[in-house]
Design an enzyme around this catalytic site. Structure first.
Site, mmCIF file in Angstrom:
data_model
loop_
_atom_site.group_PDB
_atom_site.id
_atom_site.type_symbol
_atom_site.label_atom_id
_atom_site.label_comp_id
_atom_site.label_asym_id
_atom_site.label_seq_id
_atom_site.Cartn_x
_atom_site.Cartn_y
_atom_site.Cartn_z
ATOM 1 C CG ASP A 107 -51.575 -18.252 63.833
ATOM 2 O OD1 ASP A 107 -50.618 -18.908 64.535
ATOM 3 O OD2 ASP A 107 -52.518 -17.851 64.226
ATOM 4 C CG HIS A 139 -59.952 -13.566 67.642
ATOM 5 N ND1 HIS A 139 -59.193 -14.390 68.625
ATOM 6 C CD2 HIS A 139 -59.452 -13.974 66.650
ATOM 7 C CE1 HIS A 139 -58.486 -14.992 68.011
ATOM 8 N NE2 HIS A 139 -58.402 -14.702 66.741
ATOM 9 C CG ASP A 191 -53.100 -11.115 66.531
ATOM 10 O OD1 ASP A 191 -53.347 -11.832 65.929
ATOM 11 O OD2 ASP A 191 -53.677 -11.680 67.892
#
Length: 480
Positions: free
Chosen positions: A70, A183, A255
């Site tokens: 990432d 998250h 993700d």
């Protein structure tokens, strides 16, 4: 049959691991058909460029895995996690608004990844950042205008892939209109298809037309399309919207599934099954769990196929698509000087920012989000002799002590996304009341600007942004 299903299941997984050498369990899993790995600086995978290159060579010794990272440049950097990235991020590139510059910056970033043996980069972020208080996108976005984001998305994809590294447009169907960090929870974006077409989907269409090799799903719900289900686990979002509506035929990667927005209530194995069933091809498992999670997910996928919950054909299709990602470095050479040049072009000054010498630089602490991680930021690394730098927390700082320390000195106040941090704004206003000639440097998005103050916006907190700002203000007496 079970062995075949197990191998197909492994061919969709990108787990993480700890350290700068491949553990035995990982090498064994690669022998069993594991798709590859995701590298994380927080796991110790990236201690330096040479060590990273040695690690990727080790991983490729007996297999041809997908090696993903990432690396967005700017605030989100894994290659530059110890010093800050030498490249500005998307907000700065959007501010400069030169698509050829964006293409060349991403090509240089891709060249660094290719030299390190990384074949898939989870970049660029093509989210349209329409929510000013967005806690997870911000400077990772090219901007709030869909057309601007779209043209830079295409340029970024072209540049990265010119270096031989697969790009990944994220976070589908668009994470820019939320004020919730996925998250930590599942954000909900209230948008029907018509609004998505005008806003979120515009950059994804541009990235697809530019030939992007992969698209990453986001853990966000679209009530009009997915109900309460995050897009990563939604057949309507992945197969219906991305595959059928947009016509995308490349690799779809999730993700990180260890994020609460995906697996918080159901666990990693179940989230993996649902993501595959929805249409995902590669599962980024996240930075935790390691080897035990691989076997648990494989067992769950095998059970789902045998019970009919997950069609065998869907799993086989996912594995086949994942194998399309091959590493073909082009030999492109990195150009770090380009990063500094781009950061200089992104600077925007309001008033007349001028700093007498000697100077005091007061940096106001601002917590980074989970995606950014513990990366150094601020002007301190680029100031020369005669400049003192102090880092303070806005809520705990003593304005009187700072003003006393600044007596007889020029004063620079460095903030980061001050619009999101009331303590930063309060302390800045207190210092300006006593020292109205002080210069404010905003290293996030310049949404809040004190009225009448000299102000310099960098549109990011990378090392390149910091150096460009320090040069502009004359804090670097002898540029290195």
């Amino acid at each position: 049959m079970t062995d075949e299903i197990s191998r197909l299941a492994r061919a969709t997984l990108l787990p993480a691991f700890s350290g700068a050498t491949a553990p035995r369990w990982l090498l064994d899993e690669l022998d069993r058909g594991l798709a590859g790995v995701t590298l994380f600086a927080i796991n110790g995978n990236v201690p330096g460029a040479e060590e990273l290159a040695a690690l990727t060579r080790e991983l490729r010794r007996d297999a041809d895995p997908v090696i993903a990272i990432d690396e967005e440049g700017g605030d989100v950097t894994r290659l530059g996690h110890l010093t800050g990235s030498p490249y500005p991020g998307n907000a700065a590139l959007g501010a400069a608004d030169d698509t050829d510059l964006t293409r060349r910056v991403y090509r240089s970033l891709g060249a660094e990844l290719a030299a390190a043996g990384v074949g898939l980069d989870f970049a660029p972020s093509v989210d349209v950042n329409t929510a000013a208080d967005n806690p997870i996108v911000g400077t990772r976005s090219f901007g709030a205008d869909p057309a601007l984001v779209a043209r830079h998305a295409a340029a970024a994809v072209q540049g990265m892939q010119e270096a031989g590294v697969a790009a990944c447009a994220k976070h589908f169907p668009g994470h820019g209109a939320t004020v919730v960090d996925s998250h930590l929870a599942v954000p909900a974006i209230e948008a029907d298809l018509a609004l998505l077409e005008r806003r979120e989907l515009v950059p994804f269409r541009a990235a697809i037309e530019a030939g992007v090799q992969s698209v990453m799903t986001g853990h966000l719900a679209l009530p009009s399309l997915t109900g309460d289900e995050p897009a990563t686990l939604s057949h309507a979002a992945i197969t219906g919207l991305l595959r059928d509506h947009l016509g995308y035929q490349g690799v779809i990667v999730t993700d990180a599934l260890d994020m609460k927005g995906a697996s918080g209530d159901i666990g990693l194995p179940e989230a993996s099954v649902r993501a595959l069933r929805a249409g995902a091809d590669l599962l980024c498992l996240g930075s935790r769990e390691y080897g035990a999670s691989v076997q648990a997910i494989v067992d769950a996928v095998v059970a789902a196929v045998r019970s009919g919950r997950l069609p065998h054909e869907r799993l086989a299709d996912a594995a086949a698509r994942a194998r399309r990602l091959t590493f073909r470095p082009s030999g492109t050479t990195a150009d770090r000087a380009l990063g500094l040049a781009a950061a200089r072009r992104a600077l925007r000054a309001t008033g007349r920012p001028a700093v007498p010498s000697p100077a005091l630089v007061v940096e106001l602490e601002a917590p980074g989000n989970i995606a950014v991680g513990p990366v150094p930021w601020g002007l301190g690394g680029w100031t020369g002799d005669g400049t003192d730098v102090v880092r303070v927390a806005g809520a705990e700082a003593d304005p009187a002590a700072l003003l006393e320390r600044a007596t007889g000195r020029g004063l620079v106040v460095v903030v980061r996304d001050a619009h999101r941090h009331p303590d930063q704004r309060k302390l800045t206003e207190t210092l300006l009341a006593a020292r109205p000639e002080a210069v404010i440097v905003e290293m996030g998005l310049p949404i809040w600007r004190p009225e009448g103050a000299a102000h310099l916006a960098t549109y990011g907190a990378s090392s390149a942004n910091a150096r460009a700002a320090a040069e502009f203000l004359g804090l670097i007496r002898t540029p290195g």
